[in-house]
Design a protein around this motif. Sequence first.
Motif, PDB file in Angstrom:
ATOM      1  N   GLY A  93      -4.806   4.052   6.718  1.00  0.00           N
ATOM      2  CA  GLY A  93      -5.966   4.452   5.051  1.00  0.00           C
ATOM      3  C   GLY A  93      -3.911   4.876   4.328  1.00  0.00           C
ATOM      4  N   ILE A  94      -4.006   4.555   3.421  1.00  0.00           N
ATOM      5  CA  ILE A  94      -3.276   5.128   2.220  1.00  0.00           C
ATOM      6  C   ILE A  94      -4.159   6.699   1.310  1.00  0.00           C
ATOM      7  CG2 ILE A  94      -0.873   5.012   0.403  1.00  0.00           C
ATOM      8  CD1 ILE A  94      -1.471   1.987   0.882  1.00  0.00           C
ATOM      9  N   ASN A  95      -2.986   7.942   1.959  1.00  0.00           N
ATOM     10  CA  ASN A  95      -3.792   8.503   1.072  1.00  0.00           C
ATOM     11  C   ASN A  95      -2.688   9.809   0.549  1.00  0.00           C
ATOM     12  OD1 ASN A  95      -5.916  11.168   1.156  1.00  0.00           O
ATOM     13  ND2 ASN A  95      -5.170  12.159   2.698  1.00  0.00           N
ATOM     14  N   ARG A  96      -2.187   8.871  -0.312  1.00  0.00           N
ATOM     15  CA  ARG A  96      -0.806  10.199  -1.400  1.00  0.00           C
ATOM     16  C   ARG A  96      -1.703  10.289  -3.192  1.00  0.00           C
ATOM     17  NH1 ARG A  96       4.249   8.650  -4.051  1.00  0.00           N
ATOM     18  NH2 ARG A  96       5.732  10.189  -3.520  1.00  0.00           N
ATOM     19  N   ALA A  97      -2.795  10.941  -3.060  1.00  0.00           N
ATOM     20  CA  ALA A  97      -3.731  11.355  -4.048  1.00  0.00           C
ATOM     21  C   ALA A  97      -2.748  11.510  -5.166  1.00  0.00           C
ATOM     22  CB  ALA A  97      -4.736  11.529  -3.550  1.00  0.00           C
ATOM     23  N   TYR A  98      -1.260  12.737  -4.670  1.00  0.00           N
ATOM     24  CA  TYR A  98      -1.348  13.487  -6.422  1.00  0.00           C
ATOM     25  C   TYR A  98       0.272  12.070  -6.382  1.00  0.00           C
ATOM     26  CZ  TYR A  98       2.097  13.720  -2.374  1.00  0.00           C
ATOM     27  OH  TYR A  98       3.193  13.880  -1.370  1.00  0.00           O
ATOM     28  N   GLY A  99       0.501  11.598  -6.109  1.00  0.00           N
ATOM     29  CA  GLY A  99       1.245  10.403  -6.139  1.00  0.00           C
ATOM     30  C   GLY A  99       0.469   9.419  -6.792  1.00  0.00           C
ATOM     31  N   LYS A 100      -0.896   8.754  -6.608  1.00  0.00           N
ATOM     32  CA  LYS A 100      -1.317   7.981  -7.332  1.00  0.00           C
ATOM     33  C   LYS A 100      -1.442   7.032  -5.853  1.00  0.00           C
ATOM     34  CE  LYS A 100      -2.060   8.853 -12.242  1.00  0.00           C
ATOM     35  NZ  LYS A 100      -1.820   8.252 -13.230  1.00  0.00           N
ATOM     36  N   ASN A 101      -0.784   7.399  -4.606  1.00  0.00           N
ATOM     37  CA  ASN A 101      -0.166   5.773  -3.419  1.00  0.00           C
ATOM     38  C   ASN A 101       0.638   5.611  -4.010  1.00  0.00           C
ATOM     39  OD1 ASN A 101      -2.244   6.913  -2.206  1.00  0.00           O
ATOM     40  ND2 ASN A 101      -3.861   4.669  -2.166  1.00  0.00           N
ATOM     41  N   SER A 102       1.913   5.932  -4.839  1.00  0.00           N
ATOM     42  CA  SER A 102       3.228   5.239  -5.193  1.00  0.00           C
ATOM     43  C   SER A 102       3.953   4.998  -4.236  1.00  0.00           C
ATOM     44  CB  SER A 102       3.542   6.001  -6.307  1.00  0.00           C
ATOM     45  OG  SER A 102       3.830   7.184  -5.951  1.00  0.00           O
ATOM     46  N   LEU A 103       4.745   3.823  -4.042  1.00  0.00           N
ATOM     47  CA  LEU A 103       5.345   3.644  -1.848  1.00  0.00           C
ATOM     48  C   LEU A 103       6.810   4.458  -2.894  1.00  0.00           C
ATOM     49  CD1 LEU A 103       5.583   0.110  -2.897  1.00  0.00           C
ATOM     50  CD2 LEU A 103       3.758   1.312  -1.486  1.00  0.00           C
ATOM     51  N   SER A 104       6.661   6.027  -1.978  1.00  0.00           N
ATOM     52  CA  SER A 104       7.688   6.932  -1.888  1.00  0.00           C
ATOM     53  C   SER A 104       8.484   6.798  -1.034  1.00  0.00           C
ATOM     54  CB  SER A 104       7.074   8.163  -1.533  1.00  0.00           C
ATOM     55  OG  SER A 104       6.929   8.318  -0.302  1.00  0.00           O
ATOM     56  N   LYS A 105      10.265   6.651  -0.053  1.00  0.00           N
ATOM     57  CA  LYS A 105      10.581   6.770   1.097  1.00  0.00           C
ATOM     58  C   LYS A 105       9.363   6.805   2.779  1.00  0.00           C
ATOM     59  CE  LYS A 105      15.325   7.718  -0.963  1.00  0.00           C
ATOM     60  NZ  LYS A 105      16.877   9.068  -1.061  1.00  0.00           N
ATOM     61  N   ASN A 106       9.203   7.705   2.068  1.00  0.00           N
ATOM     62  CA  ASN A 106       8.336   8.064   3.203  1.00  0.00           C
ATOM     63  C   ASN A 106       6.819   7.659   3.543  1.00  0.00           C
ATOM     64  OD1 ASN A 106       7.524  10.610   4.947  1.00  0.00           O
ATOM     65  ND2 ASN A 106       5.812  10.049   4.270  1.00  0.00           N
ATOM     66  N   LEU A 107       6.425   7.170   2.784  1.00  0.00           N
ATOM     67  CA  LEU A 107       5.514   6.219   2.772  1.00  0.00           C
ATOM     68  C   LEU A 107       5.759   5.083   3.533  1.00  0.00           C
ATOM     69  CD1 LEU A 107       2.417   5.411   2.705  1.00  0.00           C
ATOM     70  CD2 LEU A 107       2.624   5.226   0.098  1.00  0.00           C
ATOM     71  N   ILE A 108       6.955   4.511   2.896  1.00  0.00           N
ATOM     72  CA  ILE A 108       7.405   3.566   4.048  1.00  0.00           C
ATOM     73  C   ILE A 108       7.747   3.459   4.425  1.00  0.00           C
ATOM     74  CG2 ILE A 108       9.319   1.594   2.872  1.00  0.00           C
ATOM     75  CD1 ILE A 108       6.808   1.115   1.104  1.00  0.00           C
ATOM     76  N   LYS A 109       8.360   4.640   4.733  1.00  0.00           N
ATOM     77  CA  LYS A 109       8.486   4.938   6.612  1.00  0.00           C
ATOM     78  C   LYS A 109       8.056   4.500   7.329  1.00  0.00           C
ATOM     79  CE  LYS A 109      11.516   8.041   9.248  1.00  0.00           C
ATOM     80  NZ  LYS A 109      12.170   9.241   8.988  1.00  0.00           N
ATOM     81  N   MET A 110       6.656   5.573   6.977  1.00  0.00           N
ATOM     82  CA  MET A 110       5.586   5.198   7.545  1.00  0.00           C
ATOM     83  C   MET A 110       4.847   4.003   8.053  1.00  0.00           C
ATOM     84  SD  MET A 110       4.449   8.790   6.635  1.00  0.00           S
ATOM     85  CE  MET A 110       3.028   8.672   7.427  1.00  0.00           C
ATOM     86  N   LEU A 111       4.451   3.576   6.976  1.00  0.00           N
ATOM     87  CA  LEU A 111       4.341   1.984   6.929  1.00  0.00           C
ATOM     88  C   LEU A 111       5.116   0.703   7.447  1.00  0.00           C
ATOM     89  CD1 LEU A 111       3.087   1.892   3.130  1.00  0.00           C
ATOM     90  CD2 LEU A 111       1.839   0.856   4.698  1.00  0.00           C
ATOM     91  N   SER A 112       6.472   0.819   7.927  1.00  0.00           N
ATOM     92  CA  SER A 112       7.335   0.484   8.712  1.00  0.00           C
ATOM     93  C   SER A 112       6.799   0.639   9.611  1.00  0.00           C
ATOM     94  CB  SER A 112       8.069   0.487   7.954  1.00  0.00           C
ATOM     95  OG  SER A 112       9.636  -0.407   8.758  1.00  0.00           O
ATOM     96  N   LYS A 113       6.690   1.942  10.597  1.00  0.00           N
ATOM     97  CA  LYS A 113       6.912   2.648  11.799  1.00  0.00           C
ATOM     98  C   LYS A 113       5.480   2.054  12.301  1.00  0.00           C
ATOM     99  CE  LYS A 113       7.201   6.684  14.733  1.00  0.00           C
ATOM    100  NZ  LYS A 113       7.432   8.456  14.453  1.00  0.00           N
ATOM    101  N   ALA A 114       3.906   1.977  10.955  1.00  0.00           N
ATOM    102  CA  ALA A 114       3.108   2.305  12.032  1.00  0.00           C
ATOM    103  C   ALA A 114       2.471   0.384  12.263  1.00  0.00           C
ATOM    104  CB  ALA A 114       1.932   2.778  11.067  1.00  0.00           C
ATOM    105  N   VAL A 115       3.383  -0.291  11.501  1.00  0.00           N
ATOM    106  CA  VAL A 115       3.126  -1.979  11.261  1.00  0.00           C
ATOM    107  C   VAL A 115       4.245  -2.334  12.368  1.00  0.00           C
ATOM    108  CG1 VAL A 115       3.844  -4.148  10.255  1.00  0.00           C
ATOM    109  CG2 VAL A 115       2.949  -2.415   9.009  1.00  0.00           C
ATOM    110  N   ASP A 116       4.782  -1.341  13.303  1.00  0.00           N
ATOM    111  CA  ASP A 116       6.486  -2.344  14.140  1.00  0.00           C
ATOM    112  C   ASP A 116       5.351  -2.088  15.145  1.00  0.00           C
ATOM    113  OD1 ASP A 116       8.132  -3.040  12.702  1.00  0.00           O
ATOM    114  OD2 ASP A 116       9.658  -1.424  12.479  1.00  0.00           O
ATOM    115  N   ALA A 117       4.612  -0.933  14.949  1.00  0.00           N
ATOM    116  CA  ALA A 117       4.229  -0.183  16.978  1.00  0.00           C
ATOM    117  C   ALA A 117       2.938  -1.472  16.624  1.00  0.00           C
ATOM    118  CB  ALA A 117       3.568   1.422  16.395  1.00  0.00           C
TER     119      ALA A 117
END
Length: 308
Positions: A93-117
């Motif tokens: 679940g993407i939950n970055r409302a204050y940034g309209k779920n835009s792709l930040s460095k941190n969000l991309i890092k978290m997505l990458s880590k989650a998908v790899d796992a």
Amino acid sequence: MAAAVAAAPGALGSLHAGGARLVAACSAWLCPGLRLPGSLAGRRAGPAIWAQGWVPAAGGPAPKRGYSSEMKTEDELRVRHLEEENRGIVVLGINRAYGKNSLSKNLIKMLSKAVDALKSDKKVRTIIIRSEVPGIFCAGADLKERAKMSSSEVGPFVSKIRAVINDIASSAKMGLVETKLAIIPGGGGTQRLPRAIGMSLAKELIFSARVLDGKEAKAVGLISHVLEQNQEGDAAYRKALDLAREFLPQGPVAMRVAKLAINQGMEVDLVTGLAIEEACYAQTIPTKDRLEGLLAFKEKRPPRYKGE
């Protein structure tokens, strides 16, 4: 892993990545100018669903919010493993409302880590990627963060986005508007969109930076279904769950090599594609799952596949 991604008001797409199936859904209203980043433009790899509009539940629980710039960055991506009859399905679940779920460095890092796992977790059969922010799926790259990057930082960051999208094989997208910003879709959009809808139409959409609504997206082949939103605002997510449940009973090895055959076959001529299919089929012959499927058919019972 198979995967499906929804990138518009309730849009949904399905695709594969490794050994689990991944489905993404978003129940959101596509506002004027709202779009997914070019990095999310990818080849269609399965059904996509669009839910028209978002309506708050009458008398029901309000959608989870907690939207402020004070939100902890670790809350921007929520990983939930479903249980009971949905065991084997994981929801990101993407939950970055204050940034309209835009792709930040941190969000991309978290997505990458989650998908790899999740790719290495044999218990995971299907992944659903959804927005937990009412009214939006993803606003594209975080331009405020991008504006603070040096020229030397931009290239590697876009490459990271491209790598993450390659992992999850995103399929539903509504618009590539980068040319309005004097840049191009740099996360793979210029390559994936033509492969999905053809060169001529892809050029038209990219050059015009046009944003499509649900019916238009369905007409050009970006999504497979358009449906009415429900009172809870999660029609696309519910459809994603239905699809994920359809995926779960199938043989894991067969799903994996079917994905491989389709993805690689689309890049070559038909004769080569048929050779790829033959090679992929050969990988299913020595498996225990194939024998189990035949035995289950003979005994008139559901098969019990183990991915072996």
